[in-house]
Design an enzyme around this catalytic site. Structure first.
Site, PDB file in Angstrom:
ATOM      1  N   THR A 117      35.743  38.468 -10.083  1.00  0.00           N
ATOM      2  CA  THR A 117      36.435  37.983  -8.890  1.00  0.00           C
ATOM      3  C   THR A 117      35.458  37.590  -7.797  1.00  0.00           C
ATOM      4  O   THR A 117      34.359  38.173  -7.681  1.00  0.00           O
ATOM      5  CB  THR A 117      37.366  39.072  -8.343  1.00  0.00           C
ATOM      6  OG1 THR A 117      37.895  38.673  -7.076  1.00  0.00           O
ATOM      7  CG2 THR A 117      36.631  40.396  -8.140  1.00  0.00           C
ATOM      8  N   TYR A 141      38.812  47.079  -4.858  1.00  0.00           N
ATOM      9  CA  TYR A 141      39.028  46.109  -5.930  1.00  0.00           C
ATOM     10  C   TYR A 141      37.734  45.362  -6.242  1.00  0.00           C
ATOM     11  O   TYR A 141      37.281  45.298  -7.392  1.00  0.00           O
ATOM     12  CB  TYR A 141      40.127  45.130  -5.542  1.00  0.00           C
ATOM     13  CG  TYR A 141      40.201  43.915  -6.434  1.00  0.00           C
ATOM     14  CD1 TYR A 141      40.491  44.040  -7.789  1.00  0.00           C
ATOM     15  CD2 TYR A 141      39.964  42.636  -5.929  1.00  0.00           C
ATOM     16  CE1 TYR A 141      40.543  42.930  -8.628  1.00  0.00           C
ATOM     17  CE2 TYR A 141      40.027  41.523  -6.755  1.00  0.00           C
ATOM     18  CZ  TYR A 141      40.303  41.669  -8.094  1.00  0.00           C
ATOM     19  OH  TYR A 141      40.352  40.576  -8.910  1.00  0.00           O
TER      20      TYR A 141
END
Length: 333
Positions: A117, A141
């Site tokens: 990501t 995250y």
């Protein structure tokens, strides 16, 4: 010889299965169906219900199906939730990936592609961010994904396995042939939420933060069509199979749209003037994240086919309308 796709009942993993099956690959899907849907798995793939972090199960699949390549999509992805429940993200993302990498190394897997990501970069400013930028994730995250990248790099240095890391920017849209889309009813993806608001499934949507240092004050993101994203995975797999060295690549278009621009586009495409209420920023959200995407194009010969915000919205909206016709569709709470 088969390809193992973890999280293949989910949004991006499901589109990856479609792409691989269209290319004539033998595909094994491993998914625990906690967030995915069995009906979303293409019939040409073999489905195994189970956890990607179950090392012994994965080893058995590797042996039984002669798996030489793993594409790992399973994990948790909601940034604000990761701030509220970091241990869930370190369990679902980091620990699961660690166990999966162990199975790959022990089982003689040759290629491992990891779904990462742009959140590993953290606050990037308004200019495009490239792969060699400083890594400073702002959320659990992002940190859970960065830890996974580091583990993969270390294991590849100690074992005969080559890997590819793709750092996604904002994935959106749906299969242009109408076979699949983002199907999680309470997903937080901006374009999906806006399409649901246009269809009356939400009374309103929210714009989180209007005081960012961006042209219109709302967050700026690089939106990539899911079909272009999985095509990049396919090219990366072929690159590794042809002897390519391990690599890390951004996956985006290199152009950002603000939240307000996206909302306006959804209103234009759908013809519905729904309510978009302005509210406070969410924890862990940077002001702007736009891809420096030269490397993926030059290294893999990747040429996007769906780089058009109107088209992305059209595909996403068509899928949301389809979901309304499904007899077993889950309701939005």
């Amino acid at each position: 010889m088969s390809v193992l796709v973890t999280g293949g009942a989910g949004y991006i993993g499901g589109h990856m299965v479609l792409h691989l099956a269209d290319e004539g690959e033998k595909v094994v899907v491993l998914d625990n169906l906690i967030t995915g849907f069995q009906w979303a798995i293409d019939d040409r793939a073999m489905f195994v219900e189970g956890h990607a972090g179950d090392t012994e199960l994965v080893l058995e699949l590797i042996k039984t199906h002669n798996i030489k390549s793993i594409l790992h999509f399973a994990g948790s992805i909601v940034v604000p939730e990761s701030v509220e429940n970091p241990l869930k993200y370190y369990q679902n993302n980091t620990t699961t990936t660690r166990n999966l990498i162990e199975a790959a190394a022990r089982g003689g897997v040759e290629h491992f592609i990891f779904s990462s990501t742009a959140a590993v970069y953290g606050m990037t400013g308004n200019d495009p961010v490239f792969e060699d930028a400083q890594l400073n994730p702002m959320s659990p995250y992002g940190r859970s994904k960065l830890m996974s990248e580091m583990m993969l790099q270390d294991v590849a240095a100690a074992h005969p396995i080559r890997y590819g890391v793709l750092r996604y920017f904002n994935v959106a849209g749906a299969d242009p042939k109408g076979r699949l889309g983002q199907s999680t009813p309470r997903a937080t993806h901006l374009i999906k939420v806006a399409c649901q608001a246009a269809l009356g499934q939400r009374d309103e949507m929210q714009i989180f933060g209007t005081d960012y240092d961006t042209p219109d004050g709302t967050a700026l993101r690089d939106y990539i069509h899911v079909s272009d994203l999985v095509a990049a995975h396919g090219l990366l797999l072929n690159y590794l199979r042809d002897g390519g060295l391990s690599t890390t690549l951004n996956c985006g278009y290199g152009r950002g749209y603000s939240v307000r621009e996206v909302v306006d586009t959804v209103k234009k495409v759908t013809g519905v003037d729904f309510t978009a209420r302005e509210t406070e920023r969410r924890a862990g959200d940077p002001a702007a994240v736009v891809a420096g995407a030269d490397r993926v194009r030059s290294m893999l010969g990747w040429t996007p086919q769906y780089d058009d915000l109107n088209g992305i919205v059209n595909n996403a909206y068509a899928w949301e309308k389809y979901l309304l016709t499904r007899n077993d569709r889950p309701e939005i709470a």
